[in-house]
Scaffold this motif. Sequence first.
Motif, PDB file in Angstrom:
ATOM      1  N   TYR A 148       0.830  -1.212   0.000  1.00 46.21           N
ATOM      2  CA  TYR A 148       0.000   0.000   0.000  1.00 46.21           C
ATOM      3  C   TYR A 148       0.859   1.255   0.000  1.00 46.21           C
ATOM      4  CZ  TYR A 148      -2.950   3.761   1.792  1.00 46.21           C
ATOM      5  OH  TYR A 148      -3.582   4.963   1.960  1.00 46.21           O
ATOM      6  N   PHE A 149       1.874   1.282   0.876  1.00 48.70           N
ATOM      7  CA  PHE A 149       2.686   2.490   1.007  1.00 48.70           C
ATOM      8  C   PHE A 149       3.646   2.664  -0.167  1.00 48.70           C
ATOM      9  CE2 PHE A 149       1.429   1.633   5.417  1.00 48.70           C
ATOM     10  CZ  PHE A 149       0.888   2.865   5.735  1.00 48.70           C
ATOM     11  N   VAL A 150       4.091   1.578  -0.752  1.00 51.41           N
ATOM     12  CA  VAL A 150       4.934   1.681  -1.944  1.00 51.41           C
ATOM     13  C   VAL A 150       4.125   2.288  -3.084  1.00 51.41           C
ATOM     14  CG1 VAL A 150       6.254   0.395  -3.660  1.00 51.41           C
ATOM     15  CG2 VAL A 150       6.415  -0.225  -1.242  1.00 51.41           C
ATOM     16  N   GLN A 151       2.921   1.764  -3.297  1.00 59.36           N
ATOM     17  CA  GLN A 151       2.065   2.261  -4.370  1.00 59.36           C
ATOM     18  C   GLN A 151       1.615   3.699  -4.103  1.00 59.36           C
ATOM     19  OE1 GLN A 151       0.729   0.044  -7.211  1.00 59.36           O
ATOM     20  NE2 GLN A 151       0.788   2.158  -7.924  1.00 59.36           N
ATOM     21  N   LYS A 152       1.294   3.991  -2.859  1.00 56.42           N
ATOM     22  CA  LYS A 152       0.781   5.315  -2.493  1.00 56.42           C
ATOM     23  C   LYS A 152       1.762   6.424  -2.853  1.00 56.42           C
ATOM     24  CE  LYS A 152      -0.494   8.103   1.563  1.00 56.42           C
ATOM     25  NZ  LYS A 152      -0.690   8.103   3.039  1.00 56.42           N
ATOM     26  N   TYR A 153       3.016   6.284  -2.429  1.00 52.37           N
ATOM     27  CA  TYR A 153       3.984   7.356  -2.659  1.00 52.37           C
ATOM     28  C   TYR A 153       4.393   7.440  -4.123  1.00 52.37           C
ATOM     29  CZ  TYR A 153       4.329   7.255   2.448  1.00 52.37           C
ATOM     30  OH  TYR A 153       4.051   7.278   3.791  1.00 52.37           O
ATOM     31  N   ILE A 163      13.424  -1.908  -4.311  1.00 51.91           N
ATOM     32  CA  ILE A 163      13.468  -1.956  -5.773  1.00 51.91           C
ATOM     33  C   ILE A 163      12.630  -3.101  -6.353  1.00 51.91           C
ATOM     34  CG2 ILE A 163      15.004  -2.483  -7.720  1.00 51.91           C
ATOM     35  CD1 ILE A 163      17.041  -0.572  -6.490  1.00 51.91           C
ATOM     36  N   PRO A 164      12.641  -4.313  -5.778  1.00 51.68           N
ATOM     37  CA  PRO A 164      11.784  -5.371  -6.357  1.00 51.68           C
ATOM     38  C   PRO A 164      10.310  -4.985  -6.410  1.00 51.68           C
ATOM     39  CG  PRO A 164      13.385  -6.337  -4.866  1.00 51.68           C
ATOM     40  CD  PRO A 164      13.495  -4.851  -4.691  1.00 51.68           C
ATOM     41  N   LYS A 165       9.807  -4.373  -5.336  1.00 53.86           N
ATOM     42  CA  LYS A 165       8.397  -3.964  -5.330  1.00 53.86           C
ATOM     43  C   LYS A 165       8.156  -2.813  -6.301  1.00 53.86           C
ATOM     44  CE  LYS A 165       6.662  -5.412  -0.780  1.00 53.86           C
ATOM     45  NZ  LYS A 165       5.595  -6.275  -1.308  1.00 53.86           N
ATOM     46  N   ILE A 203       5.675  -2.518 -10.143  1.00 54.08           N
ATOM     47  CA  ILE A 203       4.526  -1.638 -10.378  1.00 54.08           C
ATOM     48  C   ILE A 203       4.872  -0.391 -11.178  1.00 54.08           C
ATOM     49  CG2 ILE A 203       3.356  -2.412  -8.279  1.00 54.08           C
ATOM     50  CD1 ILE A 203       4.242   0.170  -6.913  1.00 54.08           C
ATOM     51  N   LEU A 204       6.139  -0.211 -11.488  1.00 53.96           N
ATOM     52  CA  LEU A 204       6.562   1.000 -12.178  1.00 53.96           C
ATOM     53  C   LEU A 204       6.109   0.980 -13.635  1.00 53.96           C
ATOM     54  CD1 LEU A 204       8.304   3.383 -11.131  1.00 53.96           C
ATOM     55  CD2 LEU A 204      10.250   2.336 -12.288  1.00 53.96           C
ATOM     56  N   PRO A 205       5.533   2.072 -14.137  1.00 49.40           N
ATOM     57  CA  PRO A 205       5.175   2.136 -15.556  1.00 49.40           C
ATOM     58  C   PRO A 205       6.405   1.972 -16.438  1.00 49.40           C
ATOM     59  CG  PRO A 205       4.114   3.911 -14.317  1.00 49.40           C
ATOM     60  CD  PRO A 205       5.103   3.274 -13.395  1.00 49.40           C
ATOM     61  N   SER A 206       6.224   1.415 -17.597  1.00 48.94           N
ATOM     62  CA  SER A 206       7.354   1.210 -18.507  1.00 48.94           C
ATOM     63  C   SER A 206       7.948   2.556 -18.912  1.00 48.94           C
ATOM     64  CB  SER A 206       6.908   0.440 -19.751  1.00 48.94           C
ATOM     65  OG  SER A 206       5.906   1.164 -20.449  1.00 48.94           O
ATOM     66  N   GLY A 207       9.238   2.549 -19.165  1.00 46.79           N
ATOM     67  CA  GLY A 207       9.906   3.767 -19.607  1.00 46.79           C
ATOM     68  C   GLY A 207      10.457   4.627 -18.490  1.00 46.79           C
ATOM     69  N   ILE A 208      10.291   4.193 -17.245  1.00 42.05           N
ATOM     70  CA  ILE A 208      10.824   4.946 -16.109  1.00 42.05           C
ATOM     71  C   ILE A 208      11.973   4.163 -15.498  1.00 42.05           C
ATOM     72  CG2 ILE A 208      10.348   5.945 -13.838  1.00 42.05           C
ATOM     73  CD1 ILE A 208       7.490   6.321 -14.641  1.00 42.05           C
ATOM     74  N   GLU A 209      13.113   4.826 -15.339  1.00 40.32           N
ATOM     75  CA  GLU A 209      14.291   4.186 -14.759  1.00 40.32           C
ATOM     76  C   GLU A 209      14.410   4.519 -13.280  1.00 40.32           C
ATOM     77  OE1 GLU A 209      19.100   3.690 -15.476  1.00 40.32           O
ATOM     78  OE2 GLU A 209      17.880   4.846 -16.885  1.00 40.32           O
ATOM     79  N   LEU A 210      14.708   3.493 -12.485  1.00 41.41           N
ATOM     80  CA  LEU A 210      14.990   3.690 -11.071  1.00 41.41           C
ATOM     81  C   LEU A 210      16.486   3.898 -10.896  1.00 41.41           C
ATOM     82  CD1 LEU A 210      12.893   1.030  -9.103  1.00 41.41           C
ATOM     83  CD2 LEU A 210      12.607   3.511  -9.061  1.00 41.41           C
ATOM     84  N   CYS A 225      12.732   9.242 -14.936  1.00 40.27           N
ATOM     85  CA  CYS A 225      13.786   8.762 -14.040  1.00 40.27           C
ATOM     86  C   CYS A 225      13.384   9.087 -12.605  1.00 40.27           C
ATOM     87  CB  CYS A 225      15.124   9.417 -14.374  1.00 40.27           C
ATOM     88  SG  CYS A 225      16.457   8.994 -13.213  1.00 40.27           S
ATOM     89  N   ILE A 226      13.420   8.082 -11.748  1.00 42.30           N
ATOM     90  CA  ILE A 226      13.106   8.287 -10.334  1.00 42.30           C
ATOM     91  C   ILE A 226      14.359   7.996  -9.521  1.00 42.30           C
ATOM     92  CG2 ILE A 226      11.775   7.466  -8.356  1.00 42.30           C
ATOM     93  CD1 ILE A 226       9.456   6.941 -10.207  1.00 42.30           C
TER      94      ILE A 226
END
Length: 276
Positions: free
Chosen positions: A170-175, A200-202, A206-213, A188-189
Amino acid sequence: MNTGQSIGVFDSGYGGLTVFKSIAKQLPQYNYIYLGDNARSPYGDHSFETVYQYTLECVEWLFEQGCPLVILACNTASAKALRSIQQKVLPVKYPNHRVLGVIRPTAEVVGEYTSHRKIGVMGTRGTVNSNSYLLEINKFFPDIEVQQQSCPMWVPLIENNEHLNPGADYFVQKYLDQLLQKDADIDCILLACTHYPLLIPKLQAILPSGIELLGQADIVANSLDVYLKKHPEIAIKIAQESKRRFFTSGDTETFDQHASIFFGEDVQSDKMHLKV
């Protein structure tokens, strides 16, 4: 000939171990002392003055242990304490010592990871409220737009080893949602807390494609490598015996159990006694 001294690596708790892991991998020959101020962590919600006092006390302790160079492997300490220590304390009390942080090295290279020139920064309240990343990134890449998001629940979840459990979702998705709502074109995040790589695994799930961590550990390790090559007068002081010592201001047994998760191998720590 070196003088048998060590590189100090400091964090408010465990997160700096992710940075230390990369540093020790890239520069395994040097001696290191890691200090986690677990008795007073997390630093994220403390005032500037409190973080400065805590950080300075730990830096001076590392100096006493024979560390002419200390890395603040903590974004909150880097944001709230580094500049004052560098400008006000070192020239007066420790002119032959150096203290480096994690924000500037990251800001220097972050532009290489975005094509849209739009970056998201996720960090503690302290790091976000300091606006340190906004200021530093603007110095090197004035064309980049930066959106920030504080994630106050992430460090407690990680430090309690709950970060990979379903309850953390919940908190990973929320922020993440809150950040991307500020600008849908972020590509880029930056994970601007050394604890966050454990999420990072979580995040990748859920990260949209095209965004780099973008994590900081390898960036800081590379920066330190370059720094030591540019400053042989510092490098020559550091013993090259590949020794590593770990200290915590908290409970050593608890520290050792958690530290192995961050460092990737077993850790045995000693107690650092606070001057309180």
